[in-house]
Enzyme design. Structure first.
Site, PDB file in Angstrom:
ATOM      1  N   GLY A 136       0.818  -1.213   0.000  1.00 24.46           N
ATOM      2  CA  GLY A 136       0.000   0.000   0.000  1.00 24.46           C
ATOM      3  C   GLY A 136       0.847   1.256   0.000  1.00 24.46           C
ATOM      4  O   GLY A 136       0.496   2.273  -0.619  1.00 24.46           O
ATOM      5  N   ASN A 137       2.007   1.181   0.651  1.00 22.60           N
ATOM      6  CA  ASN A 137       2.905   2.339   0.698  1.00 22.60           C
ATOM      7  C   ASN A 137       3.713   2.485  -0.589  1.00 22.60           C
ATOM      8  O   ASN A 137       4.308   3.536  -0.829  1.00 22.60           O
ATOM      9  CB  ASN A 137       3.844   2.236   1.899  1.00 22.60           C
ATOM     10  CG  ASN A 137       3.108   2.438   3.206  1.00 22.60           C
ATOM     11  OD1 ASN A 137       2.239   3.296   3.304  1.00 22.60           O
ATOM     12  ND2 ASN A 137       3.422   1.642   4.209  1.00 22.60           N
TER      13      ASN A 137
END
Length: 302
Positions: free
Chosen positions: A9-10
């Site tokens: 997600g990052n």
């Protein structure tokens, strides 16, 4: 090879980035440029994280006071649609028009008695200073923990036990489809007292779910693409050192942060031990080299 690639997600919405749709699309466009050459040569299944995105949707839901906040399982489903749509579109712009791409909403079963409910570790939402995180914790009743040099809200992250849409994922792969599934670790579900399936207010770790997915799909390789170049010892210190090649036994001697690298290492080791195949953790920018065994932290059985 059949490869499961788990996009962090990052990696899709980088730490400190303003959490806008434009920023997310820009990062996804960059990500798929790295993925496209791999997809042209191999059979690829893509999973993705949703920590920043599900946290943002939670904040947006809480801001609308006229109705009760939407639960995390529903928000997780929303992130699967949102991120899957962007990946499909941007990847479709790079692949031959005849190559099908499909996102599938994916439910994953968890145990409602999982001990993770007593110790939230999964970071979601934007990053905060320590002072701001603790202020919000007092106002909203959040659990907050340090995540690198920032602080974030954390929620329970129970173990994934079953991927409900496994058969349709197999069917899509048989037709040569690039499948995007198990986003955000899957939509967390469990069976209630009457045997009915229902959502659960948690976020499953996408690396653990991706490890299960890769095992169930008989994948030849599991890649966890993140925003760091691999697994480091003494991370953040002058003495930090990347681990280029390891085995589950070797890396088991060390301890890693339960909110970030810990689940990735655990997921890699589990996949390698269960299958005898290879797993890799590393930067999205190095994904071709990771496939070739030349970058990232390579996990092998021996």
């Amino acid at each position: 090879m059949r490869i499961v690639i788990a996009l962090g997600g990052n990696a899709l919405l980088r730490r400190g980035d303003e959490m806008t749709a434009d920023n997310q699309r820009k990062n996804i466009r960059k990500a798929v440029k790295s993925l496209a050459p791999i997809i042209k040569e191999h059979e690829v299944v893509i999973s993705h994280g949703n920590g920043p995105q599900v946290g943002l949707l939670s904040l947006q839901s809480a801001a609308y006071k006229e109705v009760e906040e939407y639960p995390l399982d529903v928000l997780g489903a929303q992130t699967q649609g949102m991120i899957g749509y962007m990946i499909e579109q941007e990847l479709g712009n790079l692949l031959p028009i005849e190559r099908p791409i499909a996102s599938i909403l994916t439910m994953v079963e968890i145990d409602p008695e999982d001990p993770a409910f007593l110790n939230p570790t999964k970071p979601i939402g934007p990053v905060y200073t320590e002072q701001e995180a603790k202020r919000l914790s007092g106002i909203k009743g959040w659990k907050v923990k340090q995540d690198g040099k920032y602080w974030r809200r954390v929620v329970p992250s129970p173990e994934p036990h079953r991927i409900f849409e496994l058969r349709p994922i197999h069917w899509l792969l048989e037709k040569g489809t690039v499948v995007i599934c198990a986003g955000g670790g899957g939509i967390p579900t469990s069976y209630g007292n009457k045997g009915e399936l229902e959502g659960v207010e948690v976020v499953i770790d996408k690396d653990r779910a991706s490890s299960l997915l890769a095992f169930e799909l008989d994948a030849d390789l599991l890649i966890m693409a993140t925003d760091t170049s691999g697994v480091y010892l003494d991370w953040g210190n002058k003495s930090e050192k990347i681990i280029s090649r390891t085995t589950p036994d070797e890396i088991g001697k060390y301890t890693f942060d339960k909110g970030s690298m810990g689940p990735k290492v655990e997921a890699a080791c589990t996949f390698v031990e269960r299958t005898g195949q290879r797993a890799v953790i590393g930067s999205l920018d190095d994904i071709k080299k990771m496939v070739d065994g030349l970058a990232g932290t390579q996990f092998l059985l021996e």
